[in-house]
Write a protein that holds these residues in place. Sequence first.
Motif, PDB file in Angstrom:
ATOM      1  N   PRO A 160       0.825  -1.213   0.000  1.00 31.65           N
ATOM      2  CA  PRO A 160       0.000   0.000   0.000  1.00 31.65           C
ATOM      3  C   PRO A 160       0.854   1.256   0.000  1.00 31.65           C
ATOM      4  O   PRO A 160       2.068   1.200   0.238  1.00 31.65           O
ATOM      5  CB  PRO A 160      -0.799  -0.129   1.293  1.00 31.65           C
ATOM      6  CG  PRO A 160       0.117  -0.893   2.202  1.00 31.65           C
ATOM      7  CD  PRO A 160       0.825  -1.886   1.312  1.00 31.65           C
ATOM      8  N   PRO A 161       0.228   2.405  -0.269  1.00 30.83           N
ATOM      9  CA  PRO A 161       0.979   3.668  -0.162  1.00 30.83           C
ATOM     10  C   PRO A 161       1.545   3.824   1.238  1.00 30.83           C
ATOM     11  O   PRO A 161       0.976   3.362   2.227  1.00 30.83           O
ATOM     12  CB  PRO A 161      -0.086   4.730  -0.455  1.00 30.83           C
ATOM     13  CG  PRO A 161      -1.148   4.006  -1.210  1.00 30.83           C
ATOM     14  CD  PRO A 161      -1.166   2.614  -0.669  1.00 30.83           C
ATOM     15  N   GLY A 162       2.688   4.467   1.322  1.00 32.13           N
ATOM     16  CA  GLY A 162       3.334   4.650   2.613  1.00 32.13           C
ATOM     17  C   GLY A 162       4.305   5.812   2.569  1.00 32.13           C
ATOM     18  O   GLY A 162       4.307   6.611   1.623  1.00 32.13           O
ATOM     19  N   PRO A 163       5.166   5.925   3.590  1.00 31.68           N
ATOM     20  CA  PRO A 163       6.102   7.044   3.670  1.00 31.68           C
ATOM     21  C   PRO A 163       7.041   7.123   2.469  1.00 31.68           C
ATOM     22  O   PRO A 163       7.435   8.210   2.052  1.00 31.68           O
ATOM     23  CB  PRO A 163       6.889   6.755   4.961  1.00 31.68           C
ATOM     24  CG  PRO A 163       5.995   5.867   5.765  1.00 31.68           C
ATOM     25  CD  PRO A 163       5.246   5.042   4.764  1.00 31.68           C
ATOM     26  N   ARG A 164       7.392   5.950   1.889  1.00 29.80           N
ATOM     27  CA  ARG A 164       8.344   5.967   0.783  1.00 29.80           C
ATOM     28  C   ARG A 164       7.688   6.191  -0.574  1.00 29.80           C
ATOM     29  O   ARG A 164       8.370   6.506  -1.549  1.00 29.80           O
ATOM     30  CB  ARG A 164       9.113   4.646   0.755  1.00 29.80           C
ATOM     31  CG  ARG A 164       9.955   4.411   2.000  1.00 29.80           C
ATOM     32  CD  ARG A 164      10.737   3.111   1.882  1.00 29.80           C
ATOM     33  NE  ARG A 164      11.564   2.874   3.058  1.00 29.80           N
ATOM     34  CZ  ARG A 164      12.343   1.818   3.215  1.00 29.80           C
ATOM     35  NH1 ARG A 164      12.394   0.892   2.259  1.00 29.80           N
ATOM     36  NH2 ARG A 164      13.061   1.672   4.312  1.00 29.80           N
ATOM     37  N   SER A 165       6.381   5.985  -0.663  1.00 29.51           N
ATOM     38  CA  SER A 165       5.680   6.146  -1.934  1.00 29.51           C
ATOM     39  C   SER A 165       4.233   6.499  -1.679  1.00 29.51           C
ATOM     40  O   SER A 165       3.580   5.903  -0.823  1.00 29.51           O
ATOM     41  CB  SER A 165       5.774   4.866  -2.769  1.00 29.51           C
ATOM     42  OG  SER A 165       4.973   4.968  -3.933  1.00 29.51           O
ATOM     43  N   ARG A 166       3.729   7.448  -2.447  1.00 25.95           N
ATOM     44  CA  ARG A 166       2.327   7.811  -2.323  1.00 25.95           C
ATOM     45  C   ARG A 166       1.438   6.877  -3.132  1.00 25.95           C
ATOM     46  O   ARG A 166       0.227   6.963  -3.068  1.00 25.95           O
ATOM     47  CB  ARG A 166       2.115   9.255  -2.789  1.00 25.95           C
ATOM     48  CG  ARG A 166       2.765  10.299  -1.874  1.00 25.95           C
ATOM     49  CD  ARG A 166       2.483  11.694  -2.359  1.00 25.95           C
ATOM     50  NE  ARG A 166       3.039  11.919  -3.706  1.00 25.95           N
ATOM     51  CZ  ARG A 166       2.810  12.996  -4.424  1.00 25.95           C
ATOM     52  NH1 ARG A 166       2.029  13.961  -3.953  1.00 25.95           N
ATOM     53  NH2 ARG A 166       3.355  13.126  -5.626  1.00 25.95           N
ATOM     54  N   LEU A 167       2.048   5.984  -3.909  1.00 32.30           N
ATOM     55  CA  LEU A 167       1.305   5.055  -4.736  1.00 32.30           C
ATOM     56  C   LEU A 167       1.494   3.625  -4.234  1.00 32.30           C
ATOM     57  O   LEU A 167       2.553   3.268  -3.730  1.00 32.30           O
ATOM     58  CB  LEU A 167       1.772   5.142  -6.194  1.00 32.30           C
ATOM     59  CG  LEU A 167       1.609   6.479  -6.910  1.00 32.30           C
ATOM     60  CD1 LEU A 167       2.230   6.406  -8.297  1.00 32.30           C
ATOM     61  CD2 LEU A 167       0.147   6.862  -6.998  1.00 32.30           C
ATOM     62  N   ALA A 168       0.441   2.815  -4.392  1.00 33.92           N
ATOM     63  CA  ALA A 168       0.581   1.396  -4.101  1.00 33.92           C
ATOM     64  C   ALA A 168       1.488   0.770  -5.158  1.00 33.92           C
ATOM     65  O   ALA A 168       1.556   1.228  -6.295  1.00 33.92           O
ATOM     66  CB  ALA A 168      -0.785   0.723  -4.102  1.00 33.92           C
ATOM     67  N   VAL A 169       2.189  -0.287  -4.775  1.00 32.97           N
ATOM     68  CA  VAL A 169       3.152  -0.940  -5.655  1.00 32.97           C
ATOM     69  C   VAL A 169       2.766  -2.406  -5.811  1.00 32.97           C
ATOM     70  O   VAL A 169       2.330  -3.049  -4.850  1.00 32.97           O
ATOM     71  CB  VAL A 169       4.587  -0.815  -5.094  1.00 32.97           C
ATOM     72  CG1 VAL A 169       5.585  -1.560  -5.972  1.00 32.97           C
ATOM     73  CG2 VAL A 169       4.978   0.655  -4.971  1.00 32.97           C
TER      74      VAL A 169
END
Length: 411
Positions: free
Chosen positions: A181-190
């Motif tokens: 899910p989105p998190g501190p390292r990325s605003r997008l889900a991966v």
Amino acid sequence: MTWRDQAAAVALAAVLVAGCSSSKSSDAPHGVAGSPATSPSTTVAQAAARGVEAAISVVPWTQVGPGWMLATWSPVPGQSAGGPPPPGQPTRETATTTLYLVDPAGGRYAITTFPPPGEQAGPELVDWSGDGSHALFEAQYAKPPTAIMVDLHTGRQTALPLQGSPRYSRPEGKALLLSTPPGPRSRLAVLHRVDLAGNPQLIYPTDKLGSPFNGNYLSTPDGTRLVLGTSAGLVLMGNDGTVGSILPIPGQINCSPLRWWDQSHATVLATCDAPGFTSRLWLAPIDGGPPTALTAVNDGQKEPDLRDASAWQLPAGTFVQAESACGYQYLAKLSAEGTTSPVSLSGVDPGHSVIVAGVNGSDLDLKATASCGTGQSLFEYNPGTNTTTALLGPPVNGGGVIAAVPYPGQQ
């Protein structure tokens, strides 16, 4: 496979009161999803009778298929959240967890056992490989987070440190799909794929979908395509990462694919949110045809049905997983107008949550939990006769059922 809260439980009150892989991964071209698991042994075994526990060595693998379930069970009885454990009963922290293979008649086979989890939550059963040979667990609270694969023929556990929520690729489970899910390292889900040793295979270009990916996806049974959920609808993506058709659902701001609606796998059941904090279930053809609303708009203000989480079409009608206040879930039936009414299950305490685990022909496999609490029983429900049959947990063998996954293709 979603980030939505998804343990099951029954108090049968009359008797108890109370994921796709690329061509490089060699998964998609092989076999047929849903084919029965095979065993190296040629011995013909008979299925265990209802309520009988048998050893892994006598599983009748030639019979394993639709209607069978994987379930995790603990000697700890289900109870409401926050309540003290009954005197003299084992506790979650000190009890082992057993993985059972459960046949449609209620016989069970002990596959493997997990040690007491202590203060942390134990590994969670999340998937069954398409070839029927392995179970997948997610130990998200382990350090580091870990996927555990269990060989159903031997009970052997293989742990693999991984970041992301794992599911098997389709059709056979030759790789793992990991959604983060989105998190501190990325605003997008991966979304990415690794082989069964954890080696990277592909990072899906989810930043090329035209709208943000929300982390939810659905594999086609042959493993050649994925249906991805976005803030504007659904998007098809090839097993090699090629972005395909956009499947817009007008007026919706967040959609997630849930399951295949038909046997031809031409239509996806999706849940979507819309402005004004409303939600609705939709049927979306993957050939690009116009989507159709299955349920009426739900604004979350009219109890008991505050949200429709999923649906199943059976000969006896269309049944809906409905969500109510404080985490309570129940089985409902859909009307022609798209509204729902609670289903009164024969012998089941109406105060207990009931959660659909899968479909077995014209029946539903259901889990039940103590209200807003832990799992109790796994049972089968025949809507035509309104009868329930306990398969695991009380009154069959006591304790509590933690989670259950149906044979691949039966969700």
